[in-house]
Write a protein that holds these residues in place. Structure first.
Motif, short mmCIF file in Angstrom:
data_model
loop_
_atom_site.label_atom_id
_atom_site.label_comp_id
_atom_site.label_asym_id
_atom_site.label_seq_id
_atom_site.Cartn_x
_atom_site.Cartn_y
_atom_site.Cartn_z
N ALA A 222 1.08 -13.07 -105.07
CA ALA A 222 1.82 -11.89 -104.27
C ALA A 222 1.98 -10.51 -104.85
O ALA A 222 0.96 -9.65 -105.81
N SER A 223 2.30 -9.79 -104.23
CA SER A 223 2.44 -7.99 -103.96
C SER A 223 2.66 -8.00 -105.75
O SER A 223 3.45 -8.50 -106.66
N ASP A 224 2.30 -6.75 -106.73
CA ASP A 224 2.29 -6.14 -107.79
C ASP A 224 3.81 -5.54 -107.87
O ASP A 224 4.32 -5.46 -108.31
N ALA A 225 4.66 -6.10 -107.00
CA ALA A 225 6.37 -4.95 -106.93
C ALA A 225 6.60 -7.21 -107.38
O ALA A 225 7.90 -6.31 -108.04
N TYR A 226 6.16 -7.85 -107.35
CA TYR A 226 6.69 -9.29 -107.48
C TYR A 226 5.73 -9.95 -108.96
O TYR A 226 6.74 -10.31 -109.75
N MET A 227 5.24 -9.67 -109.41
CA MET A 227 3.85 -9.92 -110.00
C MET A 227 2.55 -9.27 -110.67
O MET A 227 2.79 -8.74 -110.25
N PRO A 228 2.26 -9.09 -111.70
CA PRO A 228 1.17 -8.92 -112.37
C PRO A 228 0.14 -8.88 -110.99
O PRO A 228 -0.67 -10.44 -110.62
N ALA B 11 -6.46 -1.08 -99.39
CA ALA B 11 -6.38 -0.81 -100.51
C ALA B 11 -4.80 -0.41 -100.93
O ALA B 11 -4.35 -0.58 -101.80
N VAL B 12 -4.15 0.19 -99.28
CA VAL B 12 -3.24 -0.13 -99.73
C VAL B 12 -1.86 -1.22 -99.89
O VAL B 12 -1.13 -1.07 -101.00
N ASP B 13 -2.88 -2.37 -99.70
CA ASP B 13 -2.01 -3.56 -100.10
C ASP B 13 -2.31 -3.81 -101.55
O ASP B 13 -1.42 -4.80 -101.85
N GLN B 14 -2.98 -3.07 -102.06
CA GLN B 14 -3.31 -3.84 -103.22
C GLN B 14 -2.40 -3.32 -104.14
O GLN B 14 -1.95 -3.34 -105.18
N ALA B 15 -1.33 -2.34 -103.86
CA ALA B 15 -0.89 -1.98 -105.00
C ALA B 15 0.85 -1.67 -104.20
O ALA B 15 0.84 -1.47 -102.83
N TYR B 16 1.65 -1.82 -104.58
CA TYR B 16 3.15 -1.07 -104.17
C TYR B 16 4.11 0.14 -105.68
O TYR B 16 4.37 0.24 -104.63
N THR B 17 4.10 -0.71 -106.72
CA THR B 17 4.45 -0.49 -107.51
C THR B 17 3.91 1.74 -107.63
O THR B 17 4.39 2.38 -108.31
#
Length: 196
Positions: A56-62, A99-105
């Motif tokens: 999942a995105s790092d918005a939900y889990m590390p 690269a954009v998808d690799q981070a969220y927060t």
């Protein structure tokens, strides 16, 4: 504002024969000449990012991948972003989207601006990136720098051009100023809001 915003100028193409370095260096010079922001080039070539494959995105889990975590930490240290946007088949490059998808927060509640290029000035790619940025809770600026049409061919060295943006600088300076004005304002506003 207690300090100048720290801005990442992100080079979004990783191709060996990319044009991106030319507009990146030009935009860096424009930003540095202002004195109201600290700008640093962040080159996607310097990050060996895997294709996004987290549960999942790092918005939900590390994130578990060390390269992804290093990327997240790098971009989290900035107060805003200027993307160097190449248009590939009417959209952003694969490495930039990844690269954009690799981070969220790290992106959230920070402004993003761009210098885009391609036959149509990178407008279609930048429009895609702005939509992605909204989903990531970034604040896209209204203004951007577009290098397109005859100006693009005039300076693209791979197409017989000069490789020197000074040849078309008169056409770019007004949009660069407007873009950086937007970025500085939004960076100040979002920095203040995040610290409140």
């Amino acid at each position: 504002m207690a300090s100048k915003p720290k801005i990442a100028l992100i080079i979004g193409s990783t191709r060996q024969h990319r044009f991106a370095d030319i507009p990146a260096q030009w935009m860096l010079a424009q930003a540095q000449a202002r004195g109201d922001m600290d700008v640093e080039i962040v080159d996607l070539r310097d990050f060996n990012l895997p294709m996004f494959d987290e549960p999942a995105s790092d918005a939900y889990m590390p994130s578990s991948n060390a390269a992804a975590v290093a990327w997240q930490k790098k971009i989290a240290g900035y107060d805003g972003y200027i993307f160097v946007v190449a248009e590939y088949n009417h959209s952003v490059t694969g490495p930039l989207k990844n690269a954009v998808d690799q981070a969220y927060t790290a992106w959230a509640k920070k402004p993003m601006a761009a210098i885009a290029y391609g036959s149509m000035g990178g407008a279609r790619a930048l429009e895609h990136l702005r939509g992605i940025a909204v989903e990531l809770q970034m604040v896209p600026t209204r203004n951007a720098v577009h290098i397109g049409g005859g100006d693009f061919w005039k300076v693209h060295p791979g197409m017989g051009g000069s490789g020197n943006l000074a040849d078309i600088e008169g056409a770019l300076l007004p949009s660069a100023k407007a873009t950086l004005d937007d970025l500085a304002w939004w960076a100040g506003a979002t920095m203040a809001a995040r610290s409140a």
